[in-house]
Structure formats: C-alpha cells, structure tokens
Scaffold this motif. Structure first.
Motif, short mmCIF file in Angstrom:
data_model
loop_
_atom_site.label_atom_id
_atom_site.label_comp_id
_atom_site.label_asym_id
_atom_site.label_seq_id
_atom_site.Cartn_x
_atom_site.Cartn_y
_atom_site.Cartn_z
N GLY A 12 22.41 -24.66 -38.98
CA GLY A 12 22.76 -23.26 -39.16
C GLY A 12 22.36 -22.46 -37.94
N ARG A 13 22.88 -21.28 -37.86
CA ARG A 13 22.57 -20.39 -36.73
C ARG A 13 21.07 -20.10 -36.69
NH1 ARG A 13 23.61 -15.50 -37.47
NH2 ARG A 13 24.19 -15.57 -39.66
N PRO A 14 20.59 -19.60 -35.55
CA PRO A 14 19.20 -19.16 -35.51
C PRO A 14 18.96 -18.09 -36.57
CG PRO A 14 20.12 -19.20 -33.31
CD PRO A 14 21.25 -19.49 -34.24
N ASN A 15 17.77 -18.11 -37.14
CA ASN A 15 17.32 -17.02 -38.00
C ASN A 15 17.90 -16.98 -39.42
OD1 ASN A 15 15.29 -15.33 -37.23
ND2 ASN A 15 16.57 -13.52 -37.48
N VAL A 16 18.62 -18.02 -39.80
CA VAL A 16 19.16 -18.01 -41.17
C VAL A 16 18.14 -18.49 -42.19
CG1 VAL A 16 21.58 -18.26 -40.49
CG2 VAL A 16 20.18 -20.32 -40.82
N GLY A 17 17.02 -19.08 -41.69
CA GLY A 17 15.96 -19.49 -42.61
C GLY A 17 15.76 -20.99 -42.68
N LYS A 18 16.16 -21.70 -41.63
CA LYS A 18 16.03 -23.16 -41.64
C LYS A 18 14.57 -23.59 -41.72
CE LYS A 18 18.32 -23.79 -37.81
NZ LYS A 18 18.66 -22.37 -37.59
N SER A 19 13.72 -22.99 -40.87
CA SER A 19 12.34 -23.46 -40.91
C SER A 19 11.64 -23.03 -42.19
CB SER A 19 11.54 -23.05 -39.67
OG SER A 19 11.94 -21.83 -39.19
N VAL A 95 23.11 -14.46 -46.21
CA VAL A 95 23.94 -13.53 -46.99
C VAL A 95 23.81 -12.10 -46.45
CG1 VAL A 95 22.24 -12.94 -48.76
CG2 VAL A 95 24.66 -12.93 -49.33
N ARG A 96 22.66 -11.81 -45.84
CA ARG A 96 22.46 -10.43 -45.36
C ARG A 96 23.32 -10.12 -44.15
NH1 ARG A 96 16.82 -8.81 -47.55
NH2 ARG A 96 17.10 -10.07 -49.39
N GLN A 97 23.59 -11.16 -43.39
CA GLN A 97 24.44 -10.95 -42.21
C GLN A 97 25.90 -11.18 -42.54
OE1 GLN A 97 22.94 -12.61 -38.55
NE2 GLN A 97 21.69 -10.77 -38.71
N VAL A 121 23.78 -20.61 -49.22
CA VAL A 121 23.70 -19.18 -48.88
C VAL A 121 22.26 -18.72 -49.11
CG1 VAL A 121 24.59 -16.88 -49.36
CG2 VAL A 121 26.10 -18.87 -49.57
N ASN A 122 21.57 -18.49 -48.01
CA ASN A 122 20.14 -18.16 -48.10
C ASN A 122 19.92 -16.64 -48.14
OD1 ASN A 122 17.37 -18.67 -48.20
ND2 ASN A 122 17.16 -18.55 -45.96
N LYS A 123 18.69 -16.29 -48.47
CA LYS A 123 18.23 -14.90 -48.59
C LYS A 123 18.96 -14.18 -49.73
CE LYS A 123 17.35 -14.96 -43.60
NZ LYS A 123 17.18 -14.24 -42.35
N SER A 124 19.29 -14.94 -50.77
CA SER A 124 20.09 -14.41 -51.88
C SER A 124 19.26 -13.76 -52.97
CB SER A 124 20.93 -15.53 -52.50
OG SER A 124 21.88 -16.00 -51.58
N GLU A 125 17.96 -13.64 -52.74
CA GLU A 125 17.14 -13.08 -53.82
C GLU A 125 17.65 -11.69 -54.20
OE1 GLU A 125 15.93 -13.81 -50.82
OE2 GLU A 125 14.82 -12.10 -49.99
N GLY A 126 17.65 -11.44 -55.49
CA GLY A 126 18.06 -10.14 -55.99
C GLY A 126 19.56 -9.87 -55.97
N1 LIG Z 1 14.72 -12.08 -47.40
C1 LIG Z 1 14.63 -13.35 -47.05
N2 LIG Z 1 14.24 -13.66 -45.80
C2 LIG Z 1 14.16 -14.95 -45.47
C3 LIG Z 1 14.47 -15.99 -46.37
N3 LIG Z 1 14.32 -17.17 -45.74
C4 LIG Z 1 13.91 -16.87 -44.49
N4 LIG Z 1 13.81 -15.54 -44.32
C5 LIG Z 1 13.38 -14.82 -43.12
O1 LIG Z 1 14.34 -14.99 -42.09
C6 LIG Z 1 13.71 -15.06 -40.81
C7 LIG Z 1 14.14 -16.32 -40.09
O2 LIG Z 1 13.68 -17.44 -40.81
P1 LIG Z 1 13.45 -18.86 -40.11
O3 LIG Z 1 13.12 -19.80 -41.19
O4 LIG Z 1 12.53 -18.73 -38.97
O5 LIG Z 1 14.92 -19.11 -39.57
P2 LIG Z 1 15.46 -20.32 -38.67
O6 LIG Z 1 16.85 -20.57 -39.10
O7 LIG Z 1 14.52 -21.46 -38.71
O8 LIG Z 1 15.47 -19.67 -37.25
P3 LIG Z 1 15.43 -20.41 -35.82
O9 LIG Z 1 14.07 -21.05 -35.72
O10 LIG Z 1 15.63 -19.28 -34.88
O11 LIG Z 1 16.55 -21.40 -35.84
C8 LIG Z 1 12.22 -15.00 -41.08
O12 LIG Z 1 11.79 -13.70 -40.87
C9 LIG Z 1 12.09 -15.37 -42.55
O13 LIG Z 1 10.98 -14.78 -43.15
C10 LIG Z 1 14.87 -15.62 -47.69
O14 LIG Z 1 15.14 -16.46 -48.57
N5 LIG Z 1 14.94 -14.31 -47.97
#
Ligand SMILES: Nc1nc2c(ncn2[C@@H]2O[C@H](COP(=O)(O)OP(=O)(O)OP(=O)(O)O)[C@@H](O)[C@H]2O)c(=O)[nH]1
Ligand SMILES: Nc1nc2c(ncn2[C@@H]2O[C@H](COP(=O)(O)OP(=O)(O)OP(=O)(O)O)[C@@H](O)[C@H]2O)c(=O)[nH]1
Length: 465
Positions: A12-19, A95-97, A121-126
C-alpha cells in the motif's frame, strides 16, 4: 500441508497504516515476553499466531520499485522475493484519503501479479461498513474488508478469513523419535553448509538430495555423540550439492519456517566478517518466536589472538540474548568446538521441553517475593500468589496475583531471572505472563481481615493505656 509458513504480505501507499497493522499482526507474542532485553525487531518481517496457526507477515514498505536509496537495495530485493513467496497479499488503502491515483497504480501491479488478495480499507473506525468501502469497489479487486489497524476492529475477522484459505504448516508430532529438531540459520556465507556437512557427514547431504520436496526429504535424521537429531529444512544445502544449480537465495521466509519447526536453532555468525545488525535481527526473529537457541561464532580458525579478542568484544557488544543463549566459538571447517556446541543444543532442548511441577514453581515464586517484594501501587502492595506452567517450547510460566498489570518491567525481569536460575534453564527464553486473580471474594476477605487486625490493635493500645 506445507513445510513453509503461510506468508501474508502487506502493500500500500505510504501512510495507509501498514506498520500499524504489521505490529498488530505480529505483536501478540511480545506481550508475553518479559525476558528479552535487547530485542531488535525487524520492521519488515515478523511472525504471528492466530488461533494456533503461525504465519509470516511481511511489510514491503516501499513496493514501488523506484527507490533511490542504495542501502534499501537488500530490503527491496527481500520485498520483491516476499511478494513472489506471498500466499496472500493485503492491499491497504486509507478511507480518510479515499481512492487516489497511486492506489490505482498499485492495483494494476497486483492484478498482474495474480496472487490471492484482499483489499483492506483501513482507518475505518466509526464509519458504517458500506460507506467506508463504497469508494474502493472501483479498484476492481472485489469486495473490500474494512478495519481499523489502530484500534483493532476487523483485524480478527480479516485474519480468520485469510488463514482459512491458506495451507497450514504441518504440525510437528509431539513424540516422534527423531530426537531434537535442529535448524541452522544465519546470513549467507557464514558457513551453514559446512557445519551441516560436518555434523552429517558428506554422504548424508548427498543422500538427502533427491528431487521432489516431500517433507521427509527436507528433514534429515542424523546422530551425534549417540543422540538422535533431525535437521530441519536443508533445502538450501541440498541445492548446493548440485553444483550446476544456482545457489539458492537467502530467504527470510524459509528461515522463519525452519525456526517454526525446530526445537533448537543454531544461529551461525561469521568471525571473519562483520558481525552486525543483520545478525542481531535474525536472533530477534528466533527469540520473538520463543525458540531455544545456541550461538555459534564460526570460522574461529586462522584468527590471531588479538583478532579473537576483537571478535569477542564485538559479539558481546552487538549480540542480544547472550544472557540466555550459550555462545560457542567454532570452526565448521576443522570441526573444532562442535562437541560442546551439540551438548548445549541438548541442554537447550531439555530446557525448552521440560515439565515443571507446580509446587516447585510456587516455591521459587515465594522465595523470590520474600527476597524482594513487588512495589506498592497507590499504597496497595502488588501481590503475587501462585504460579503454574502455561506451556512448553518455549517454557511459559503464568503467575497469578492482583494488580499484576501494574508490575514494573524491572520486577518482571527480576522474576524471570529467579525462575531461570532456580530451574537451571539454558538456551531458551522464558515467557512469563501475569493474571490478576479472579477470586474477588478472597481479596475482600483478606482486606477485611487486615482491617479487623488494625481495629484489634487500636483496641489493644487503648487497653494498655
Ligand atoms: N485513525 C486511524 N489512524 C491510523 C490507523 N492505522 C494507522 N493510522 C495512522 O496512520 C499513520 C500512518 O500509519 P503507518 O502504520 O505508519 O503507515 P505506513 O503505511 O506503515 O506508512 P509508511 O511507513 O510511510 O509506509 C499513523 O499516524 C497511524 O497512527 C487507523 O486504523 N485509524
Ligand atoms: N576459515 C573458515 N572458513 C569456513 C568455515 N566454515 C565455512 N567456511 C567457508 O566459508 C564459505 C561459506 O561457507 P558455506 O558453508 O557455503 O556458507 P553458507 O552459510 O552455507 O552459505 P550460503 O549457502 O550462501 O547461505 C566457504 O568458502 C567455506 O569454505 C570455517 O570454519 N573456517
């Protein structure tokens, strides 16, 4: 059934919540571990367990191949290999983006790859499920699953759905007579094949080299010093015997699978090359899985005394887990040090499979608490009441008490050390978990008694006056 752990790959793209999802999928075990200071976690590879099924999770980080960082090359290579080895791909979107062009590009790439895939589809809470997934149907990857990696919603269902359709790793028989199952792991070129040849004898490696990868062919029985062993996963080594075949690439997934199936892991590092982060990470994976391990610093021959001193220093500096993993300086080429090494493999095996008696555990707990009380939290002392064995391979001890969730890490480590020493455990991490007592009546009764005692004292004091 398979010899390889199922591999779940996150893209997935950076920042979608993979880690965040990676940590959730691999983190369950860490919660139990009180005994692993210096655990270097690999951000890319981890093992997880869901309903008794082990799996590997790989976070590809940058799937997009245009990484400019030359240092990332090995990670890239591993990510690509992981994608090839993937049994299931989890494609995360945010989902937020909403759906963005980069998602479309990844979707296209994944369709070409043709691996089983779930769109997540992540960040779907609520958010109602239908609303959260609506935008992403257009990616043409089937029905999305909605989760919140951060809060954990939907993650259990996701794993259940994914693992249901994946081949399970064949469980190892509890009481087979193949003796100690040993895996030999280490970075490329540290001398694993040479060590295996030494332990087995040249003929045996060749004998094992039959085409067809039935399980039996990659678990090779052998005897050393009169003890039976089974060598797990000699795949790379067999290939090597056929010189016309390309040398097999180093595969972390294979390494993790071998670790999974072994009783004891011999981790090999190379005294004639830098011992570093990669080695430490590998040890981290072994320890995270709770496997017994013995460290072998190989190629000890041909080093001058000052060079040996230097290596000893580097090892003590960079290798984690030396407080429980026995260390051996060996030469696989000349066969020196192997007897002692294998003796410790035996000891580690005995440590990891032993059954502890409950009275014994309780005696140790009592003595430990007596020598050094747990601290009080807000004026109330943390009480540890009794212990029992929660599992073997790795040994797990469950301690019951009250307010155990408030026990400081330092005290948990102290207890782990007390148990380790008293039980004479060697070569194995000890997992301690804590449960707060579910007998509130008993607690109340104790408190009441306490109060009554005070009352009595006050009365006595008055009487004296
Ligand atoms: N609201 C919400 N935020 C989330 C969720 N999962 C991850 N985040 C937030 O999204 C941001 C990015 O999460 P990462 O897990 O670092 O994303 P990543 O895809 O690993 O990013 P890269 O390391 O850049 O590839 C962080 O600020 C997390 O706290 C979620 O389920 N809900
Ligand atoms: N001096 C010395 N060289 C060794 C020793 N053990 C292995 N080597 C050499 O190190 C090189 C690598 O050994 P291998 O046994 O092929 O290493 P490996 O870990 O199996 O390597 P991969 O199959 O690439 O993972 C070979 O040239 C060996 O001869 C040792 O104890 N001393």
């Amino acid at each position: 059934m398979s010899d390889k752990l199922p591999v779940i790959v996150l893209v997935g793209r950076p920042n979608v919540g993979k880690s965040t999802l990676f940590n959730r999928l691999t983190g369950t075990r860490d919660a139990l571990v009180a005994d692993l200071p210096g655990l270097t976690r690999d951000r890319q590879y981890g093992s997880g367990v869901h309903e008794n099924r082990a799996f590997v999770v790989v976070d590809t980080g940058g799937l997009m191949p245009e990484s400019a960082d030359p240092l990332a090359a090995l990670a890239e290579e591993q990510a690509r290999m992981a994608l090839e080895e993937a049994d299931h791909v989890l494609f995360l979107v945010d989902v937020r983006q909403g759906r963005v062009p980069a998602d479309e590009a990844i979707a296209k790439h994944l369709r070409k790859l043709g691996k089983p895939l779930t769109l997540v589809v992540n960040k779907s809470e609520g958010r109602p499920r239908a609303e959260a997934s609506a935008d992403f149907f257009a990616l043409g990857l089937g029905e999305p699953l909605t989760i919140s990696a951060e809060q954990g919603q939907g993650v259990h269902q996701l794993l259940t759905a994914v693992l249901e359709v994946l081949p399970a790793i064949a469980p190892e028989p509890e009481n087979d007579d193949g003796g100690v199952r040993v895996a030999i792991v280490g970075r490329p070129n540290v001398g694993k094949s040479t060590l295996v040849n030494r332990l087995l004898g040249e003929d045996r490696v060749l004998a094992a080299d039959h085409p067809g990868t039935t399980r039996d062919a990659i678990a090779v029985p052998f005897e050393y010093d009169g003890h039976p062993y089974t060598l797990i996963d000699t795949a790379g080594i067999r290939r090597r015997a056929r010189v016309w075949e390309a040398v097999e690439k180093f595969s972390i997934v294979k390494t993790l699978s071998a670790i999974e199936r072994a009783h004891v892991v011999i981790a090999v590092v190379d005294a004639q090359n830098d011992i570093g982060e990669q080695d430490a990470k590998l040890l981290g994976l072994i320890a995270q899985r709770g496997r017994a391990m013995v460290l072998a610093v190989n190629k000890w021959d041909g080093l001058k005394p000052d060079e040996r001193e230097q290596v000893r220093y580097q090892v003590s500096l960079k290798m984690p887990f030396l407080d429980f993993a026995p260390l051996h300086f060996i030469s696989a080429r000349h066969g020196s040090g192997l007897g002692e090494l294998m003796q410790d493999v035996q000891t580690a095996y005995e440590s990891t499979t032993r059954e502890f008696s409950t009275p014994e555990l309780n005696r140790i707990l009592e003595a430990a608490v007596e020598a050094h009380q747990p601290p009080a939290v807000l004026g109330r002392r943390i009480k540890l009441r009794y212990a029992h064995q929660g599992g073997r391979n790795p040994p797990r001890i469950v301690v019951h008490g009250n307010q155990t969730e408030k026990l400081p890490e330092s005290y948990k480590r102290y207890l782990a050390n007390q148990f380790r020493a008293a039980l004479a455990l060697k070569g194995v991490p000890l997992l301690l978990s804590f449960k707060t007592g579910d007998n509130p009546y008993k607690d109340k009764k104790n408190e009441l008694t306490g109060r009554q005692i005070k009352k009595k004292r006050r009365l006595m004091a008055r009487v004296k006056r």
